[in-house]
Design an enzyme around this catalytic site. Sequence first.
Site, PDB file in Angstrom:
ATOM      1  N   HIS A  21      12.339   8.434  -0.032  1.00  0.00           N
ATOM      2  CA  HIS A  21      13.752   6.887  -0.965  1.00  0.00           C
ATOM      3  C   HIS A  21      14.616   6.923  -0.696  1.00  0.00           C
ATOM      4  O   HIS A  21      15.684   7.874   0.551  1.00  0.00           O
ATOM      5  CB  HIS A  21      12.752   6.968  -2.158  1.00  0.00           C
ATOM      6  CG  HIS A  21      13.463   8.493  -3.099  1.00  0.00           C
ATOM      7  ND1 HIS A  21      14.910   9.474  -2.764  1.00  0.00           N
ATOM      8  CD2 HIS A  21      12.434   9.036  -3.494  1.00  0.00           C
ATOM      9  CE1 HIS A  21      14.726  10.250  -3.604  1.00  0.00           C
ATOM     10  NE2 HIS A  21      13.391   9.652  -4.136  1.00  0.00           N
ATOM     11  N   HIS A  24      16.382  10.813  -0.904  1.00  0.00           N
ATOM     12  CA  HIS A  24      16.426  11.508   0.311  1.00  0.00           C
ATOM     13  C   HIS A  24      17.068  11.131   1.289  1.00  0.00           C
ATOM     14  O   HIS A  24      17.457  12.099   1.994  1.00  0.00           O
ATOM     15  CB  HIS A  24      14.796  11.195   0.632  1.00  0.00           C
ATOM     16  CG  HIS A  24      13.975  11.840  -0.107  1.00  0.00           C
ATOM     17  ND1 HIS A  24      13.474  11.507  -0.909  1.00  0.00           N
ATOM     18  CD2 HIS A  24      13.532  13.012  -1.196  1.00  0.00           C
ATOM     19  CE1 HIS A  24      11.978  11.867  -1.719  1.00  0.00           C
ATOM     20  NE2 HIS A  24      12.443  12.727  -1.765  1.00  0.00           N
ATOM     21  N   CYS A 129       9.279  21.725 -17.601  1.00  0.00           N
ATOM     22  CA  CYS A 129       9.215  19.681 -16.643  1.00  0.00           C
ATOM     23  C   CYS A 129       8.548  19.708 -15.078  1.00  0.00           C
ATOM     24  O   CYS A 129       8.621  20.528 -14.473  1.00  0.00           O
ATOM     25  CB  CYS A 129      10.231  19.326 -16.855  1.00  0.00           C
ATOM     26  SG  CYS A 129      10.218  17.266 -15.775  1.00  0.00           S
ATOM     27  N   CYS A 132      10.677  18.614 -12.975  1.00  0.00           N
ATOM     28  CA  CYS A 132      11.689  19.377 -12.493  1.00  0.00           C
ATOM     29  C   CYS A 132      10.934  20.500 -11.563  1.00  0.00           C
ATOM     30  O   CYS A 132      11.298  21.735 -10.986  1.00  0.00           O
ATOM     31  CB  CYS A 132      12.382  20.204 -13.627  1.00  0.00           C
ATOM     32  SG  CYS A 132      13.321  18.389 -13.971  1.00  0.00           S
ATOM     33  N   CYS A 151      12.284  15.519 -20.790  1.00  0.00           N
ATOM     34  CA  CYS A 151      13.633  15.670 -20.144  1.00  0.00           C
ATOM     35  C   CYS A 151      14.023  14.859 -19.617  1.00  0.00           C
ATOM     36  O   CYS A 151      13.985  13.785 -19.061  1.00  0.00           O
ATOM     37  CB  CYS A 151      12.787  15.997 -18.369  1.00  0.00           C
ATOM     38  SG  CYS A 151      13.732  16.263 -17.249  1.00  0.00           S
ATOM     39  N   HIS A 154      13.401  13.312 -16.312  1.00  0.00           N
ATOM     40  CA  HIS A 154      11.933  13.090 -15.752  1.00  0.00           C
ATOM     41  C   HIS A 154      11.646  12.181 -17.171  1.00  0.00           C
ATOM     42  O   HIS A 154      10.893  12.518 -18.028  1.00  0.00           O
ATOM     43  CB  HIS A 154      10.528  13.737 -14.755  1.00  0.00           C
ATOM     44  CG  HIS A 154      11.768  14.314 -13.970  1.00  0.00           C
ATOM     45  ND1 HIS A 154      12.355  15.066 -13.449  1.00  0.00           N
ATOM     46  CD2 HIS A 154      11.296  13.517 -12.501  1.00  0.00           C
ATOM     47  CE1 HIS A 154      11.924  15.912 -12.191  1.00  0.00           C
ATOM     48  NE2 HIS A 154      12.002  14.495 -11.437  1.00  0.00           N
ATOM     49  N   LYS A 301      20.001   3.060 -11.643  1.00  0.00           N
ATOM     50  CA  LYS A 301      18.944   4.239 -11.685  1.00  0.00           C
ATOM     51  C   LYS A 301      18.398   3.814 -10.875  1.00  0.00           C
ATOM     52  O   LYS A 301      17.733   2.456 -11.104  1.00  0.00           O
ATOM     53  CB  LYS A 301      18.673   5.502 -12.697  1.00  0.00           C
ATOM     54  CG  LYS A 301      17.953   6.549 -11.423  1.00  0.00           C
ATOM     55  CD  LYS A 301      17.769   7.259 -12.690  1.00  0.00           C
ATOM     56  CE  LYS A 301      16.307   8.501 -11.969  1.00  0.00           C
ATOM     57  NZ  LYS A 301      16.354   9.799 -12.830  1.00  0.00           N
ATOM     58  N   LYS A 304      11.320   2.193  -9.849  1.00  0.00           N
ATOM     59  CA  LYS A 304      10.820   1.207  -9.282  1.00  0.00           C
ATOM     60  C   LYS A 304       9.855   0.963 -11.248  1.00  0.00           C
ATOM     61  O   LYS A 304       9.421  -0.657 -11.314  1.00  0.00           O
ATOM     62  CB  LYS A 304       8.954   1.916  -8.662  1.00  0.00           C
ATOM     63  CG  LYS A 304       9.464   2.370  -7.258  1.00  0.00           C
ATOM     64  CD  LYS A 304       8.387   2.675  -6.643  1.00  0.00           C
ATOM     65  CE  LYS A 304       8.324   3.075  -5.240  1.00  0.00           C
ATOM     66  NZ  LYS A 304       6.911   3.250  -4.627  1.00  0.00           N
TER      67      LYS A 304
END
Length: 509
Positions: A21, A24, A129, A132, A151, A154, A301, A304
């Site tokens: 994505h 990255h 997590c 992570c 977390c 996440h 952020k 999706k």
Amino acid sequence: MDPTKRFYITTAIDYANGSPHLGHAVEKIGADVMARYHRRKGEQVHFVIGMDEHGQKVLKSADAAGISPQDWVDGIAREFTEVWDVLRISHDDFIRTTEARHHRGVKELIRRIEASGDLYQGTYSGYYCVGCEGYKTRDDLVQEEGQDFRCPVHPSLDVQWMEEENWFFRLSAYSKPLLKLLDERPEFVQPEIRRNEIRKVLEGGLEDISVSRSRLPWGVPWPNDPDHIVYVWLDALTNYLTAVGFPDEGYRESWPADVHVIGKDITRFHCIYWPAFLMSAGVELPKTVWAHGFVTYGGRKLSKSAGVTFELPEAIERHGPDALRYYLLREVPWNGDGDITREHFDERYTAELANDLGNLGNRSLTMLGEYRGGGIPAGAPRSLDEACHKAVGKYEEVMDAGLLHLGIATAMELVSLANGFIERQAPWTLAKDPSGGPELDATLASLARALLVAATLLHPFMPERMGELVRRLGVAGVPTLEEALELDLAGRTVTRGTPLFPRPDLRSP
């Protein structure tokens, strides 16, 4: 220029639980720009990227897809390598943590850590997590009324409570050595804001950490203990060594790494765990960890589940790979966070690439064709030549400091100066004046020089388009920075060609 100087640069290896994505892409493009810049300085660059293919999250993804973990990671690795090829990431190696060369190096690093007395067995009880792949304290987690602990990185994933027998690393012994490292080598963590965060963690003291997992079937087996696998972060971090041949002696030709490029969310692993592991094993530390920021979309952020999306294939397709490389590093400061939108991408592309840079190239090459038969004349230096030297000096200063966004800004300032130079000199008027030949020659020669310098400065950001612009100036390959200023251009034949940056058919989001 120092052709004997080596420069070893790495990125975080990407976790093999999903498709590539924009997050990255920002990291890989930025690191690629750094690698290409050092090549333009004449250095011997070794640039490594790769895949982190072990861990519980990968195992879950493979199970959900109904295939083996190896088949899963093979498919994900193909996705990543294909998109990096499209984005022209010029890596020299793509390491995967499932490779035998990596397993061998991980086991040797553990043996060295064990020999130092920093490993012991114990029971881990606490939160974990899976997103992570990291152990969490209560302070690391957030909790809304009536909900379980989450977390913050996440929030959609459950945080697991774990109790299991593990191997532990004596991280608590490294608070003072790591603080001393930051005092003596502040460049170890860059930029400064990230270094200050790490210092605060160290000043609060460190606790020992679990470095193995029991009863997981997917990972590097723990040396001499088949009931355990290596904790995914100890496994993953070691790729920076195994990619250059560790533990074979030849790894020292590249090691220590000059820079690890990572996201700011994984600084604790790279700036605390990793140097502590290396200190324990008696291996030299990398020179710098550069922690870049995050990219958001319209202030939110990318997510999706929240409907905030700008998928990487769409972003590439919008104006092409080079334009996306340019836009991301123009908009996302390499030492901080940045925000993007489709509309702003269109605006930047039109104003800066199609208009400013594209018009400069088109007008200059057209005038060389019309007024001098396509040949670059010899000419006395003009103010634009001095601007070229200043631009290269400023560019090197900001690029050496890791401020890639300022490198783009410096190059585009030169483009703006060159466009203004055309308006002031009015070559079309000089061409009508029988006595204006020498001034016209000097003007066109200066514009050719400025184009070559601008293309060289921007080449790390837009390698395909700027390589084409260099060729249109009659230069066979992209020069070094020094050559861009000194190369004799007189007599070279230019080619106008089609627009480097066609005006877009702007589309709605």
